[in-house]
Design an enzyme around this catalytic site. Structure first.
Site, PDB file in Angstrom:
ATOM      1  N   ARG A   1       0.826  -1.222   0.000  1.00 29.53           N
ATOM      2  CA  ARG A   1       0.000   0.000   0.000  1.00 29.53           C
ATOM      3  C   ARG A   1       0.858   1.269   0.000  1.00 29.53           C
ATOM      4  O   ARG A   1       0.466   2.315  -0.504  1.00 29.53           O
ATOM      5  CB  ARG A   1      -0.977   0.027   1.187  1.00 29.53           C
ATOM      6  CG  ARG A   1      -1.789   1.330   1.226  1.00 29.53           C
ATOM      7  CD  ARG A   1      -2.916   1.341   2.244  1.00 29.53           C
ATOM      8  NE  ARG A   1      -2.535   0.917   3.559  1.00 29.53           N
ATOM      9  CZ  ARG A   1      -1.877   1.674   4.442  1.00 29.53           C
ATOM     10  NH1 ARG A   1      -1.517   2.910   4.141  1.00 29.53           N
ATOM     11  NH2 ARG A   1      -1.581   1.193   5.638  1.00 29.53           N
TER      12      ARG A   1
ATOM     13  N   TYR B   1     -12.446  17.443 -17.011  1.00 33.57           N
ATOM     14  CA  TYR B   1     -13.109  16.138 -16.945  1.00 33.57           C
ATOM     15  C   TYR B   1     -14.206  16.215 -15.869  1.00 33.57           C
ATOM     16  O   TYR B   1     -13.995  16.823 -14.800  1.00 33.57           O
ATOM     17  CB  TYR B   1     -12.051  15.090 -16.593  1.00 33.57           C
ATOM     18  CG  TYR B   1     -12.589  13.704 -16.425  1.00 33.57           C
ATOM     19  CD1 TYR B   1     -13.008  12.976 -17.531  1.00 33.57           C
ATOM     20  CD2 TYR B   1     -12.671  13.114 -15.171  1.00 33.57           C
ATOM     21  CE1 TYR B   1     -13.509  11.688 -17.383  1.00 33.57           C
ATOM     22  CE2 TYR B   1     -13.160  11.834 -15.011  1.00 33.57           C
ATOM     23  CZ  TYR B   1     -13.585  11.123 -16.122  1.00 33.57           C
ATOM     24  OH  TYR B   1     -14.071   9.860 -15.976  1.00 33.57           O
TER      25      TYR B   1
ATOM     26  N   ASP C   1      -3.399  17.877 -16.832  1.00 32.43           N
ATOM     27  CA  ASP C   1      -3.956  16.562 -17.155  1.00 32.43           C
ATOM     28  C   ASP C   1      -3.734  16.362 -18.647  1.00 32.43           C
ATOM     29  O   ASP C   1      -4.355  17.007 -19.479  1.00 32.43           O
ATOM     30  CB  ASP C   1      -5.443  16.521 -16.791  1.00 32.43           C
ATOM     31  CG  ASP C   1      -6.100  15.174 -17.103  1.00 32.43           C
ATOM     32  OD1 ASP C   1      -5.595  14.453 -17.984  1.00 32.43           O
ATOM     33  OD2 ASP C   1      -7.136  14.858 -16.477  1.00 32.43           O
TER      34      ASP C   1
ATOM     35  N   LYS D   1      -6.815   5.180 -20.121  1.00 37.07           N
ATOM     36  CA  LYS D   1      -7.011   5.552 -21.520  1.00 37.07           C
ATOM     37  C   LYS D   1      -5.825   5.060 -22.370  1.00 37.07           C
ATOM     38  O   LYS D   1      -5.615   3.873 -22.450  1.00 37.07           O
ATOM     39  CB  LYS D   1      -7.242   7.073 -21.614  1.00 37.07           C
ATOM     40  CG  LYS D   1      -8.213   7.620 -20.556  1.00 37.07           C
ATOM     41  CD  LYS D   1      -9.638   7.122 -20.714  1.00 37.07           C
ATOM     42  CE  LYS D   1     -10.525   7.395 -19.501  1.00 37.07           C
ATOM     43  NZ  LYS D   1     -10.615   8.775 -19.067  1.00 37.07           N
TER      44      LYS D   1
HETATM   45  C1  LIG Z   1     -10.922   9.398 -17.867  1.00 36.37           C
HETATM   46  C2  LIG Z   1     -10.307  10.679 -17.473  1.00 36.37           C
HETATM   47  C3  LIG Z   1     -10.010  10.963 -16.124  1.00 36.37           C
HETATM   48  C4  LIG Z   1     -10.372  10.010 -14.996  1.00 36.37           C
HETATM   49  O1  LIG Z   1      -9.670   8.820 -15.070  1.00 36.37           O
HETATM   50  P1  LIG Z   1     -10.163   7.447 -14.385  1.00 36.37           P
HETATM   51  O2  LIG Z   1      -9.065   6.494 -14.717  1.00 36.37           O
HETATM   52  O3  LIG Z   1     -11.493   7.095 -14.958  1.00 36.37           O
HETATM   53  O4  LIG Z   1     -10.261   7.711 -12.910  1.00 36.37           O
HETATM   54  C5  LIG Z   1      -9.390  12.161 -15.836  1.00 36.37           C
HETATM   55  N1  LIG Z   1      -9.083  13.051 -16.803  1.00 36.37           N
HETATM   56  C6  LIG Z   1      -9.369  12.822 -18.100  1.00 36.37           C
HETATM   57  C7  LIG Z   1      -9.020  13.857 -19.120  1.00 36.37           C
HETATM   58  C8  LIG Z   1      -9.992  11.642 -18.480  1.00 36.37           C
HETATM   59  O5  LIG Z   1     -10.283  11.422 -19.767  1.00 36.37           O
END
Ligand SMILES: *Cc1c(COP(=O)(O)O)cnc(C)c1O
Length: 394
Positions: free
Chosen positions: A61, A113, A185, A210
Site C-alpha cells: 500500500r 473532466y 492533465d 485511456k
Molecule cells: C478518464 C479521465 C479521467 C479520470 O480517469 P479514471 O481512470 O477514470 O479515474 C481524468 N481526466 C481525463 C481527461 C480523463 O479522460
C-alpha cells in the site's frame, strides 16, 4: 522518437529495455510480485527502511513493491521526469495531487473532466479549499486570482470534447511568476504526443485507463513530476490507500511497451478520419488539432509531437442527428472512455457533460450536435466507411 538527453536512446527503446530488475532466469520481463509484505533479516534493517535510511520493499500500500516501482520507472522515462507515481485510477492520481499541492487554493483553466469538476465542487470546496474556475480565454486573469502563496493551477490540454489547446509554456511562466505550481492533465495527448514537464509544467497527470493502458481492460492513473514534488503526493496516496494492485501494474507495464507504436497509429487513423469527414455535407465542423484550419492548430503543432486519437464531429442537424449517427455506427462502439484499440463514439451532451446545463455547455463551446470519436487501431478505411454509412442514413 526524441532521444533521451541522458542515454541518447529514444522513448520506444527505453520503455522496452529499461528494466529495473534483471530476472535471474533470463526472462526479458520481470516477474509479478503479487505480495503485500517483505521479510527482513533483522529489526535493524526493517527500521532502516521504515525510517527511509535505505530503500527497500516494505508494504505494497505504501507503493514499495518491485512491480509497482518498475512501472513507475517506465512512466517517468516516458516524459523525462525525475519520478512518477502510479495509482488505482486517474481520479486517485488527480485527488492525491490536489490534496498534496492544492490546499492553499486551486485555479482551474478551461474545460475539465466531469469527475475532476465534481471532486473540486462537491468535495474540495466544502472542505474549505478555495477553487476558482477561469474559461480558456481568461488566462490573463491568472495574475490577479493567484493571490495567495503556494497555489496550484490546474488544466487539461487537449480538452474534452472541444480539443481546445492551452499554451503550457506560457501558463507555466505566468504560474511560476506568482509562486504557484502548474498541473496538466495530459490524458488526451498521452506521453508520446506531449510532455508537459519539458514545457515547464510541474505535474503531468494521466488517466492510465485511456492510452497508457490502451486496451480498455484496466483502470489506473499516473503522476509524473520532480522527486521533491512527488514525495508529498506519495504520502497522500499511502494514507488514502490509492495504490493499484501489482497485477494491474504489470498489465500496465506491458501496455507501455507498445505505447509509442500504438499512439502513432491512433494519430494516423484519427487524421485520416478527420480529413475524410471534413467535407461531408451533414457535418458542420470537425474539431481535431491536426487539421490546418482548426483554431488551435499552430499552438498544437508547437507543443505536441502528434495530434492524438480523439476528435469531435459537429453535425448540422444537432442533437437528434448526432444521436442517430451514434446509433447507426457498427464498427465504432457506443461507449464512453477513449484510448483503447477499439474505436468508440459518445455524445458529450448525453454522457460526459450531461450534468452541466445547456447554457453552461454553450458558454464553453460544447453543442448538442457534437459526437466525440476515440479513433482506435482498426483499418482507417473501415472506420471511414462506417461513418459514411451512418451519415448516409440521415
Ligand atoms: C478518464 C479521465 C479521467 C479520470 O480517469 P479514471 O481512470 O477514470 O479515474 C481524468 N481526466 C481525463 C481527461 C480523463 O479522460
Amino acid at each position: 522518437m526524441h532521444p533521451d538527453p541522458k542515454t541518447k536512446q529514444g522513448k520506444a527503446t527505453r520503455i522496452i529495455h529499461n528494466r529495473r530488475h534483471k530476472d535471474s532466469l533470463g526472462s526479458p520481463y520481470s516477474p509479478v510480485y503479487n505480495t503485500t509484505t517483505y521479510r527482513f533479516a533483522d529489526t535493524d534493517s526493517l527500521r532502516n527502511v521504515i525510517e527511509g535510511h535505505t530503500q527497500g520493499n516494505l508494504y505494497t500500500r505504501w507503493g514499495s513493491n518491485p512491480t509497482i516501482r518498475e512501472l513507475e520507472q517506465g512512466l517517468a522515462s516516458l516524459e523525462d521526469a525525475e519520478d512518477a507515481l502510479a495509482f488505482a485510477s486517474g481520479m486517485a492520481a488527480i485527488s492525491a495531487t490536489l490534496f498534496a499541492h492544492g490546499r492553499s487554493g486551486i485555479v482551474c483553466i478551461g474545460d475539465l473532466y466531469g469527475g475532476t469538476q465534481e471532486l473540486l465542487i462537491n468535495h474540495l470546496q466544502p472542505l474549505g479549499i478555495p477553487v476558482t474556475f477561469l474559461l480558456k480565454n481568461e488566462c490573463e486573469q491568472l495574475a490577479s486570482v493567484l493571490n495567495m502563496p503556494g497555489m496550484l493551477v490546474y488544466c487539461e490540454t487537449p480538452a474534452n470534447p472541444t480539443l481546445g489547446i492551452l499554451d503550457i509554456r506560457k501558463l507555466a511562466q505566468r504560474t511560476h511568476s506568482r509562486g504557484a505550481l502548474l498541473a496538466v492533465d495530459s490524458t488526451f495527448a498521452s506521453p508520446v504526443n506531449q510532455r508537459p514537464l519539458l514545457l515547464g509544467a510541474d505535474f503531468s497527470i494521466h488517466s492510465a485507463t485511456k492510452f497508457l493502458g490502451g486496451h480498455s481492460d484496466l483502470t489506473a492513473g499516473a503522476v509524473m513530476a520532480s522527486a521533491d514534488h512527488v514525495r508529498p503526493i506519495a504520502q497522500w496516496r499511502k494514507n488514502l490507500g490509492q495504490i493499484l494492485a501489482p497485477e494491474t501494474a504489470a498489465l500496465l507495464s506491458r501496455s507501455l511497451r507498445t505505447l509509442p507504436v500504438r499512439v502513432r497509429q491512433h494519430n494516423e487513423n484519427a487524421m485520416a478520419v478527420a480529413c475524410a469527414m471534413q467535407n461531408h455535407p451533414a457535418i458542420k465542423r470537425v474539431l481535431y488539432p491536426g487539421l490546418p484550419d482548426f483554431s488551435d492548430h499552430s499552438l498544437a503543432s508547437q507543443q505536441m509531437e502528434g495530434f492524438g486519437g480523439v476528435l469531435t464531429l459537429e453535425l448540422k442537424g444537432g442533437r437528434e442527428q448526432a444521436e442517430k449517427v451514434a446509433d447507426s455506427l457498427k464498427v465504432f462502439l457506443l461507449a464512453t472512455s477513449l484510448g483503447g484499440v477499439e474505436s468508440l463514439v459518445s455524445q458529450p451532451c448525453a454522457t460526459s457533460h450531461h450534468g452541466i446545463s445547456r447554457e453552461e455547455r454553450e458558454r464553453r463551446g460544447i453543442t448538442d450536435g457534437m459526437l466525440r470519436l476515440s479513433v482506435g487501431l482498426e483499418d482507417a478505411d473501415d472506420l471511414i466507411a462506417d461513418l459514411q454509412q451512418a451519415l448516409n442514413q440521415l
